[in-house]
Design an enzyme around this catalytic site. Structure first.
Site, PDB file in Angstrom:
ATOM      1  N   TYR A  84      -6.593   5.740  -1.165  1.00 36.08           N
ATOM      2  CA  TYR A  84      -5.965   5.505  -2.477  1.00 36.08           C
ATOM      3  C   TYR A  84      -7.014   5.029  -3.484  1.00 36.08           C
ATOM      4  O   TYR A  84      -6.842   5.175  -4.687  1.00 36.08           O
ATOM      5  CB  TYR A  84      -4.818   4.501  -2.338  1.00 36.08           C
ATOM      6  CG  TYR A  84      -3.827   4.568  -3.471  1.00 36.08           C
ATOM      7  CD1 TYR A  84      -3.219   5.771  -3.830  1.00 36.08           C
ATOM      8  CD2 TYR A  84      -3.479   3.431  -4.193  1.00 36.08           C
ATOM      9  CE1 TYR A  84      -2.313   5.829  -4.867  1.00 36.08           C
ATOM     10  CE2 TYR A  84      -2.563   3.484  -5.228  1.00 36.08           C
ATOM     11  CZ  TYR A  84      -1.984   4.689  -5.560  1.00 36.08           C
ATOM     12  OH  TYR A  84      -1.076   4.749  -6.600  1.00 36.08           O
ATOM     13  N   LYS A 120      -3.108   0.251 -10.033  1.00 38.71           N
ATOM     14  CA  LYS A 120      -1.666   0.037  -9.895  1.00 38.71           C
ATOM     15  C   LYS A 120      -1.334  -1.450  -9.732  1.00 38.71           C
ATOM     16  O   LYS A 120      -0.266  -1.906 -10.151  1.00 38.71           O
ATOM     17  CB  LYS A 120      -1.119   0.831  -8.716  1.00 38.71           C
ATOM     18  CG  LYS A 120      -1.124   2.342  -8.929  1.00 38.71           C
ATOM     19  CD  LYS A 120      -0.161   2.771 -10.022  1.00 38.71           C
ATOM     20  CE  LYS A 120       0.001   4.286 -10.028  1.00 38.71           C
ATOM     21  NZ  LYS A 120       0.934   4.750 -11.083  1.00 38.71           N
ATOM     22  N   THR A 174       4.128  15.414  -5.224  1.00 37.06           N
ATOM     23  CA  THR A 174       4.056  15.659  -6.656  1.00 37.06           C
ATOM     24  C   THR A 174       2.671  16.191  -6.998  1.00 37.06           C
ATOM     25  O   THR A 174       1.729  16.055  -6.216  1.00 37.06           O
ATOM     26  CB  THR A 174       4.310  14.371  -7.461  1.00 37.06           C
ATOM     27  OG1 THR A 174       3.262  13.430  -7.158  1.00 37.06           O
ATOM     28  CG2 THR A 174       5.661  13.757  -7.102  1.00 37.06           C
TER      29      THR A 174
END
Length: 260
Positions: free
Chosen positions: A161, A168, A199
């Site tokens: 990530y 985030k 997505t």
């Protein structure tokens, strides 16, 4: 005895959804759920290339406002809110579902992330929500709900990530501070943390298929969530039923975040 009249939970509400790229987007799930519960929609698209995907969805959802909004382009975000103010005079719901980092910084380790890449990631993925909140708050004259999309990598280390983890985390902290600052105006702010979803944005992460497989195996419900799971959770948070909920990170991940 007269039968009670049923009114959809978001009837008459005005919702701005930023971040639809196509029918697989989390933002589209939110917009669809809002519409099903009676809200009227304003929808944005990032650029002319994405417009061809978003415009048919806006028609399907009967959205009277469809505008370009690349938050890195000066004036575009402000133009959206000017249109909302002109056409509606108010706003009840705001969804921020955009995130971006340069590919080389996104796919490389955090310690190798460039200063420029980090700055762009923070600006587009986090600070743009703060800018939206500043523009939206005066339009939420009778209160409202703001939501921004996060991910579990903000709270715990998720392999690959990378730079989006701290970005985030900053977004979730921003939601908490905005909830505190805007609470006296009856404006509630939520960070939403969906489980892994297929997505277009997520496809840029290295080894994303491994994340999907792990999520379906480890989540207590035994399967992945979908965009409508996220959409209806957000719709609930925008209703009076959630009027005393604000400031937290709401997980919509089948319970995966509770697993060690």
């Amino acid at each position: 005895m007269t039968a009670a009249t049923h009114h959809p939970a978001l009837a008459g509400k005005k919702a701005l959804v930023v971040g639809i790229a196509n029918e697989h987007s989390i933002a589209y799930g939110c917009a669809s759920a809002f519409r099903q519960l009676g809200a009227e929609l304003a929808i944005t698209y990032a650029n002319e290339k994405s417009r061809s995907y978003v415009e048919p969805l806006a028609r399907e959802l009967q959205a009277p406002i469809l505008m370009p909004c690349d938050v890195s382009h000066a004036g575009e975000l402000e133009a959206v809110f000017e249109r909302v103010a002109k056409d509606w005079g108010r706003l009840d719901i705001l969804v921020h579902s955009i995130a971006w980092a340069p590919k080389e910084d996104l796919q490389g380790p955090l310690h190798a992330c460039s200063a420029d890449g980090f700055a762009k990631a923070i600006d587009i993925s986090c600070h743009s929500f703060i800018r939206m909140a500043r523009l939206a708050a005066p339009l939420m004259k009778e209160g409202g709900t703001m939501m921004a999309m996060s991910y579990h990598g903000a709270q715990k280390v998720v392999a690959n990530y990378n730079v989006m983890g701290p970005v985030k985390a900053a977004l979730e902290a921003s939601c908490r501070y905005l909830a505190y600052e805007l609470g006296p105006q009856a404006i509630r702010v939520h960070a939403i943390s969906p489980g892994p979803l297929k997505t277009r944005a997520a496809s840029g992460l290295k080894d994303f298929e491994l994340l999907l497989n792990e999520a379906s195996e480890r989540a207590p419900v035994g399967e992945l969530v979908d965009i409508m799971d996220v959409g209806f959770a957000c719709a609930y948070l925008a209703t009076p039923y959630a009027r005393r909920i604000t400031g937290g990170t709401v997980y919509v991940d089948g319970g995966m975040h509770i697993m060690g």
